[in-house]
Design a protein around this motif. Structure first.
Motif, mmCIF file in Angstrom:
data_model
loop_
_atom_site.group_PDB
_atom_site.id
_atom_site.type_symbol
_atom_site.label_atom_id
_atom_site.label_comp_id
_atom_site.label_asym_id
_atom_site.label_seq_id
_atom_site.Cartn_x
_atom_site.Cartn_y
_atom_site.Cartn_z
ATOM 1 N N LYS A 11 69.856 5.880 -23.319
ATOM 2 C CA LYS A 11 69.880 6.577 -22.031
ATOM 3 C C LYS A 11 69.687 8.083 -22.228
ATOM 4 C CE LYS A 11 72.502 6.663 -17.756
ATOM 5 N NZ LYS A 11 73.684 6.182 -17.060
ATOM 6 N N GLN A 12 70.376 8.623 -23.211
ATOM 7 C CA GLN A 12 70.257 10.051 -23.512
ATOM 8 C C GLN A 12 68.857 10.372 -24.056
ATOM 9 O OE1 GLN A 12 72.602 11.569 -26.751
ATOM 10 N NE2 GLN A 12 72.705 13.603 -25.835
ATOM 11 N N ILE A 13 68.336 9.506 -24.882
ATOM 12 C CA ILE A 13 66.996 9.720 -25.439
ATOM 13 C C ILE A 13 65.952 9.736 -24.326
ATOM 14 C CG2 ILE A 13 65.186 8.682 -26.879
ATOM 15 C CD1 ILE A 13 67.484 7.692 -28.717
ATOM 16 N N ARG A 14 66.040 8.761 -23.425
ATOM 17 C CA ARG A 14 65.088 8.709 -22.310
ATOM 18 C C ARG A 14 65.193 9.935 -21.413
ATOM 19 N NH1 ARG A 14 66.860 3.306 -21.139
ATOM 20 N NH2 ARG A 14 65.888 1.974 -22.663
ATOM 21 N N GLN A 17 63.593 12.795 -23.228
ATOM 22 C CA GLN A 17 62.149 12.571 -23.254
ATOM 23 C C GLN A 17 61.538 12.924 -21.885
ATOM 24 O OE1 GLN A 17 61.062 8.454 -23.729
ATOM 25 N NE2 GLN A 17 59.264 8.997 -24.932
ATOM 26 N N ARG A 18 62.171 12.508 -20.823
ATOM 27 C CA ARG A 18 61.672 12.798 -19.473
ATOM 28 C C ARG A 18 61.704 14.297 -19.195
ATOM 29 N NH1 ARG A 18 60.556 12.025 -14.555
ATOM 30 N NH2 ARG A 18 60.702 10.209 -13.320
ATOM 31 N N VAL A 22 58.513 16.632 -18.208
ATOM 32 C CA VAL A 22 58.461 17.523 -17.039
ATOM 33 C C VAL A 22 58.055 18.931 -17.475
ATOM 34 C CG1 VAL A 22 59.890 18.678 -15.283
ATOM 35 C CG2 VAL A 22 60.055 16.187 -15.620
ATOM 36 N N ARG A 23 58.687 19.441 -18.540
ATOM 37 C CA ARG A 23 58.306 20.769 -19.052
ATOM 38 C C ARG A 23 56.841 20.789 -19.472
ATOM 39 N NH1 ARG A 23 63.106 20.318 -21.586
ATOM 40 N NH2 ARG A 23 62.146 19.959 -23.610
ATOM 41 N N GLY A 24 56.403 19.717 -20.129
ATOM 42 C CA GLY A 24 55.014 19.624 -20.564
ATOM 43 C C GLY A 24 54.045 19.586 -19.399
ATOM 44 N N LEU A 25 54.402 18.863 -18.338
ATOM 45 C CA LEU A 25 53.542 18.826 -17.150
ATOM 46 C C LEU A 25 53.404 20.213 -16.534
ATOM 47 C CD1 LEU A 25 54.506 15.552 -15.257
ATOM 48 C CD2 LEU A 25 52.252 16.181 -16.115
ATOM 49 N N ILE A 110 57.556 16.937 -25.291
ATOM 50 C CA ILE A 110 58.336 15.709 -25.478
ATOM 51 C C ILE A 110 58.918 15.671 -26.882
ATOM 52 C CG2 ILE A 110 58.206 13.188 -25.630
ATOM 53 C CD1 ILE A 110 56.107 13.336 -23.343
ATOM 54 N N ARG A 111 58.083 15.973 -27.894
ATOM 55 C CA ARG A 111 58.581 16.005 -29.267
ATOM 56 C C ARG A 111 59.709 16.993 -29.426
ATOM 57 N NH1 ARG A 111 53.318 17.125 -31.212
ATOM 58 N NH2 ARG A 111 52.137 15.230 -30.957
#
Length: 115
Positions: A11-14, A17-18, A22-25, A110-111
């Motif tokens: 849950k924390q990983i997802r 990642q999300r 969002v930052r990447g978008l 994301i990375r």
């Protein structure tokens, strides 16, 4: 023999990642906005000033839009002449040319969020 237990908090990983996505978008859409306005036709800057980069964080979607009555025609009309460095397809061209860079901007965030 001792055993080590590994607890994976998916849950924390997802969530991380999300957040990175969002930052990447945001970075990717701002990159496209910058590239697009750099080649959009310019007479009085009305078209360029109408450009907006937006991100729907819930749907993980981003867009660059131009809001003038003539934006679509200006984009699609290939026979119109433009100042040097300016062009029709001012949004489509940069999107195609910069898509790999935009994906890398998203990937990098994301990375980074998973470190």
């Amino acid at each position: 023999m001792t055993r080590a237990r590994l607890k994976l908090n998916t849950k924390q990983i997802r969530a991380r990642q999300r957040a990175g996505a969002v930052r990447g978008l945001h970075k990717a859409v701002n990159h496209l906005h910058e590239r697009s306005t750099a080649v959009a036709p310019i007479e009085e800057t009305t078209l360029i000033n109408s450009a907006v980069a937006s991100v729907d964080e819930g749907a993980l979607r981003a867009a660059v839009s131009y809001d003038t009555v003539y934006a679509v025609r200006q984009h699609e009309e290939l026979t119109w002449r433009h100042d040097p460095g300016r062009q029709a397809k001012y949004l489509e061209g940069p999107l195609v040319e910069e898509s790999a860079m935009m994906l890398e901007l998203i990937r990098a965030q994301i990375r980074r969020s998973l470190r």
